[in-house]
Design a protein around this motif. Sequence first.
Motif, PDB file in Angstrom:
ATOM      1  N   LEU A 258       0.820  -1.211   0.000  1.00 49.56           N
ATOM      2  CA  LEU A 258       0.000   0.000   0.000  1.00 49.56           C
ATOM      3  C   LEU A 258       0.858   1.267   0.000  1.00 49.56           C
ATOM      4  O   LEU A 258       0.555   2.236  -0.705  1.00 49.56           O
ATOM      5  CB  LEU A 258      -0.920  -0.013   1.231  1.00 49.56           C
ATOM      6  N   GLU A 259       1.882   1.336   0.753  1.00 49.59           N
ATOM      7  CA  GLU A 259       2.690   2.549   0.863  1.00 49.59           C
ATOM      8  C   GLU A 259       3.285   2.934  -0.478  1.00 49.59           C
ATOM      9  O   GLU A 259       3.269   4.101  -0.875  1.00 49.59           O
ATOM     10  CB  GLU A 259       3.796   2.325   1.900  1.00 49.59           C
ATOM     11  N   GLN A 260       3.785   1.948  -1.197  1.00 49.79           N
ATOM     12  CA  GLN A 260       4.360   2.220  -2.510  1.00 49.79           C
ATOM     13  C   GLN A 260       3.290   2.695  -3.492  1.00 49.79           C
ATOM     14  O   GLN A 260       3.516   3.625  -4.280  1.00 49.79           O
ATOM     15  CB  GLN A 260       5.049   0.946  -3.041  1.00 49.79           C
ATOM     16  N   LEU A 261       2.068   2.085  -3.442  1.00 47.18           N
ATOM     17  CA  LEU A 261       0.993   2.478  -4.342  1.00 47.18           C
ATOM     18  C   LEU A 261       0.526   3.915  -4.070  1.00 47.18           C
ATOM     19  O   LEU A 261       0.286   4.696  -5.001  1.00 47.18           O
ATOM     20  CB  LEU A 261      -0.176   1.501  -4.167  1.00 47.18           C
ATOM     21  N   VAL A 262       0.423   4.282  -2.796  1.00 46.79           N
ATOM     22  CA  VAL A 262       0.003   5.640  -2.441  1.00 46.79           C
ATOM     23  C   VAL A 262       1.011   6.666  -2.929  1.00 46.79           C
ATOM     24  O   VAL A 262       0.647   7.733  -3.454  1.00 46.79           O
ATOM     25  CB  VAL A 262      -0.200   5.757  -0.914  1.00 46.79           C
ATOM     26  N   GLU A 263       2.265   6.386  -2.805  1.00 42.15           N
ATOM     27  CA  GLU A 263       3.299   7.325  -3.256  1.00 42.15           C
ATOM     28  C   GLU A 263       3.224   7.537  -4.769  1.00 42.15           C
ATOM     29  O   GLU A 263       3.333   8.674  -5.261  1.00 42.15           O
ATOM     30  CB  GLU A 263       4.670   6.785  -2.856  1.00 42.15           C
ATOM     31  N   GLN A 264       2.997   6.483  -5.528  1.00 43.89           N
ATOM     32  CA  GLN A 264       2.906   6.605  -6.982  1.00 43.89           C
ATOM     33  C   GLN A 264       1.698   7.450  -7.396  1.00 43.89           C
ATOM     34  O   GLN A 264       1.793   8.341  -8.247  1.00 43.89           O
ATOM     35  CB  GLN A 264       2.812   5.210  -7.607  1.00 43.89           C
ATOM     36  N   ARG A 265       0.562   7.181  -6.778  1.00 43.53           N
ATOM     37  CA  ARG A 265      -0.648   7.923  -7.141  1.00 43.53           C
ATOM     38  C   ARG A 265      -0.585   9.376  -6.686  1.00 43.53           C
ATOM     39  O   ARG A 265      -1.142  10.261  -7.343  1.00 43.53           O
ATOM     40  CB  ARG A 265      -1.871   7.223  -6.553  1.00 43.53           C
ATOM     41  N   THR A 266       0.079   9.647  -5.575  1.00 42.25           N
ATOM     42  CA  THR A 266       0.224  11.033  -5.129  1.00 42.25           C
ATOM     43  C   THR A 266       1.052  11.839  -6.113  1.00 42.25           C
ATOM     44  O   THR A 266       0.719  12.996  -6.438  1.00 42.25           O
ATOM     45  CB  THR A 266       0.875  11.068  -3.737  1.00 42.25           C
ATOM     46  N   ARG A 267       2.139  11.248  -6.630  1.00 42.46           N
ATOM     47  CA  ARG A 267       2.960  11.951  -7.628  1.00 42.46           C
ATOM     48  C   ARG A 267       2.150  12.231  -8.899  1.00 42.46           C
ATOM     49  O   ARG A 267       2.223  13.324  -9.473  1.00 42.46           O
ATOM     50  CB  ARG A 267       4.206  11.118  -7.963  1.00 42.46           C
ATOM     51  N   ALA A 268       1.352  11.235  -9.324  1.00 45.19           N
ATOM     52  CA  ALA A 268       0.540  11.438 -10.533  1.00 45.19           C
ATOM     53  C   ALA A 268      -0.512  12.525 -10.325  1.00 45.19           C
ATOM     54  O   ALA A 268      -0.770  13.348 -11.209  1.00 45.19           O
ATOM     55  CB  ALA A 268      -0.126  10.121 -10.925  1.00 45.19           C
ATOM     56  N   LEU A 269      -1.133  12.579  -9.131  1.00 49.75           N
ATOM     57  CA  LEU A 269      -2.144  13.588  -8.842  1.00 49.75           C
ATOM     58  C   LEU A 269      -1.552  14.985  -8.788  1.00 49.75           C
ATOM     59  O   LEU A 269      -2.123  15.945  -9.322  1.00 49.75           O
ATOM     60  CB  LEU A 269      -2.831  13.254  -7.511  1.00 49.75           C
ATOM     61  N   ASN A 270      -0.390  15.106  -8.169  1.00 51.14           N
ATOM     62  CA  ASN A 270       0.259  16.425  -8.107  1.00 51.14           C
ATOM     63  C   ASN A 270       0.617  16.917  -9.503  1.00 51.14           C
ATOM     64  O   ASN A 270       0.475  18.112  -9.819  1.00 51.14           O
ATOM     65  CB  ASN A 270       1.521  16.344  -7.248  1.00 51.14           C
ATOM     66  N   LEU A 271       1.083  16.012 -10.351  1.00 46.24           N
ATOM     67  CA  LEU A 271       1.437  16.391 -11.715  1.00 46.24           C
ATOM     68  C   LEU A 271       0.207  16.860 -12.493  1.00 46.24           C
ATOM     69  O   LEU A 271       0.240  17.884 -13.186  1.00 46.24           O
ATOM     70  CB  LEU A 271       2.106  15.206 -12.422  1.00 46.24           C
ATOM     71  N   ALA A 272      -0.906  16.115 -12.351  1.00 45.70           N
ATOM     72  CA  ALA A 272      -2.137  16.500 -13.058  1.00 45.70           C
ATOM     73  C   ALA A 272      -2.686  17.822 -12.538  1.00 45.70           C
ATOM     74  O   ALA A 272      -3.175  18.662 -13.312  1.00 45.70           O
ATOM     75  CB  ALA A 272      -3.191  15.397 -12.895  1.00 45.70           C
ATOM     76  N   THR A 273      -2.589  18.045 -11.221  1.00 43.21           N
ATOM     77  CA  THR A 273      -3.072  19.309 -10.644  1.00 43.21           C
ATOM     78  C   THR A 273      -2.276  20.490 -11.168  1.00 43.21           C
ATOM     79  O   THR A 273      -2.834  21.537 -11.518  1.00 43.21           O
ATOM     80  CB  THR A 273      -2.990  19.248  -9.117  1.00 43.21           C
ATOM     81  N   GLU A 274      -0.980  20.358 -11.235  1.00 38.45           N
ATOM     82  CA  GLU A 274      -0.133  21.452 -11.732  1.00 38.45           C
ATOM     83  C   GLU A 274      -0.415  21.732 -13.198  1.00 38.45           C
ATOM     84  O   GLU A 274      -0.463  22.904 -13.629  1.00 38.45           O
ATOM     85  CB  GLU A 274       1.339  21.088 -11.529  1.00 38.45           C
TER      86      GLU A 274
END
Length: 876
Positions: A258-274
């Motif tokens: 889970l920890e690894q999956l959350v980190e990957q999705r957080t990076r993708a979300l930040n990129l899409a938000t920017e």
Amino acid sequence: MATGATRPSRRWFDRLRPPQTLSGKLVLLSAATLAVAAILAFVLMTYQQQRLLRGEWVESLTAQARVVAIDSRAAVAFLDRREAARLLSAVDGNAFILRARVYMPDGMLFAEYARAGAGGEGLSTSPRADTGHRFGENTLTVWTPVIDNGAAQATVELVASLAPMRRALARTARETAGILLIALVVSFWLSRRVVRRLSAPVEALDDLMRRMAADMSLADRASTQGSDEIAGLGRGLNQLVDAVQARDRELVQYRDNLEQLVEQRTRALNLATEEARQANRAKSSFLARMSHEIRTPMNAIVGLGALLRETRLDARQRDYLEKMLFASETLLGVIDDVLDYSRIEAGKLSLETIPFELDRVVDKVIGVLALKARDKGLELGFRIDPKVPRHLRGDPMRLGQVLINLINNAIKFTETGEVSVRVGLIDADADGASLRFEISDTGIGIPVERRDALFQPFSQIDDSTTRRFGGTGLGLSICKQLVEMMGGEIGVDSAPDQGSRFHFSARFGVAAAPASPLPTHEPRAPRDFDAIRGARVLLVDDVELNREVAIELLRGTGVRVDVATNGREAVDKVARGDYALVLMDIQMPVMDGLAATRAIRADPRARDLPIVAMTAHAMSGDREESLAAGMNDHLTKPIDPDALRATLLRWIAPIAGAASAPAPAREAGLETVDDDDALPPLDGIDSARGLANHMHRPAFYRRILSRFNAEFGTAAEEIGAALSAGDRERARRSAHSVKSAAATIGAEELAGHARVLEQHLALGAPAERELAEFAIALTRVTTALAPMAQDAARAAAAGARVEAAAARAALDQLISLLGADDATAESAQTELEGHLGGPEWRQPLERLRELIEDVEYEAALELANDLRARLQENVS
């Protein structure tokens, strides 16, 4: 010592508490049930035993009394007292009998036997001729007649002690209680064993669940022997535990990654938000730059087009130019919306905080949109609650932008009816005031499913709306952003074909009112009333002050005005006269305006006669009610001069040859300012609003103010007297009259109290508090107007002579024209009516006009001479 003493008592109280376990509760329930059953059985058995014993005693003692009565027949027949006493002593063998007596029919004691030691208990007070018994506190008395030859000759009475019966009853009760107690103990012992046997599986399940709650990995399972409900519950619990343990094993596997999956999705979300933020900034920057770039040449197109319109053009060129300018102005509106939207999204739009007057903002909004509403034949009404502070701090330009946008939309989507705007106070404190604005229309309405998206950018009701009415769908989105920036909210209530009501709130600071004189008003360009000059108009109103204001507003248009004071009079005048228009009040005595309109419409000759409501009823439902009654239009009081004149032009058919008729003394539509001094401040009266309602003519306004006290000064007392007499309708009509007159002179607070009082009276609700508040507001206004009324009274005497002289001159001219059979006498008649406006002249002037219109100049000349003689008598 104290602690040791309290421990036994605590244990005792712990035992008295209700049991917490299922088995304990079941045992307690069964014990209580058995105890109640045993007590009821004991009470019933004791009661039955008592009844049996009492019956046996009565029967035994009565039988013995009958034996004595039979034996005593001879003694009674021969009046042998000694023999009777001997026979009575035979009861001595029954130890329970205390006394025996024989009574004669007249109540005299014939013979008696009393056991030694017996008291006077159970003594009879009167003889009895029939058989019966009576239980005393400690004795039983029975009596039976001595029958001889079929008639009762005497009565035998026996009195026995109840002590033996009570001892027998007590012994029976003890025996019964003992048997029931033994049965209760045995039943309780059996029920306890059964309850424990039944509750054991439940307690086992409870214990297992407690242990499972502490450790879900436990391998223990519930026993599932048997086929009853408890066994089924155990099997269900085992299945649940198996499912939970399987889920836990899966969660352990997911948790590892889970920890690894959350980190990957957080990076993708930040990129899409920017990326979204960059795209939004780019879009806003592009819209702002393009709006400016497009606006610059568009301003030149509009400006040069306006200059070109002033040059000499042929018809085709002017038509092309007008269409081009209209398209340019439409495009500029779209650009403004896009620019404002881009500024809001870019965060570059800010609000000013400056002092401003709410009335000035309203005047500007009306000035922008009144003509557009009038061109569509719509009524545009604006009402501000008297409690709303007029001097505020905020951004007046943005407030006006929101109002213009919402009102413009209401006008755009409304084909017939009205658009009304109301401003009310939500709350006020030392920091400022929150206001509520409502814009209501009678237009096409909005479907429920489209309301949520209505305030989204580029959103309209549907595609056909854009094709039919135009627009970008940005206006409401911009309004929403501006309202939220002003600390408020915006919403809409609507339904298809039912109209819409947009409402929003806003927060403003409260500014001090500046000490400035009344605003001056530039005269407006005159309207052209040549086509309707000479048309006859019937004015129907029961309030003299309202009639005078309306006549003054109508005087400059060249129409001839007849007056009626109630609906019945109006119906009669319409039946006799030929009118081009009727201005009809709604609330009147004798017959109201709605009933009068229906009566007029019933006459086939008046079915096409234009009838316009002119009333203080300003709600949307009131307009619909007027139209449903047969009226053609609806004007609200205080009457707007422009609206009244536009109504005349709209509904009065042009008159052939009217343009050649002489023009009225005052230029039609030209609102001149009298040369009087500025009006003094009047407590409770908004002089600026009142002056606007009187065409900005101070002299005319002063005259109406001076007459207010005479007509309405005692209105509070009249309403109170009507209520005391039970006539709520008369009281309501009085409040309604004060409401319209107060609004006309600018006394908004008094008009508001009159409106509330009228509503309470109409609903039949208690109105004592409302009447008191109305009286205070009325006293405030009449006190402010008292000096003006006194000045007017003094001036009236001097002015009466001047007016009489003008009336005599007009009469002389009319007499001269009638004597020469000159057709211009009709115009002289109109001028004469302007000088003789009192009610005592109304009927002869109407008769004079009828004679002139029928070209009966000889009869008219005779009546005119009579009027001159009457006028001379009044002056002298």
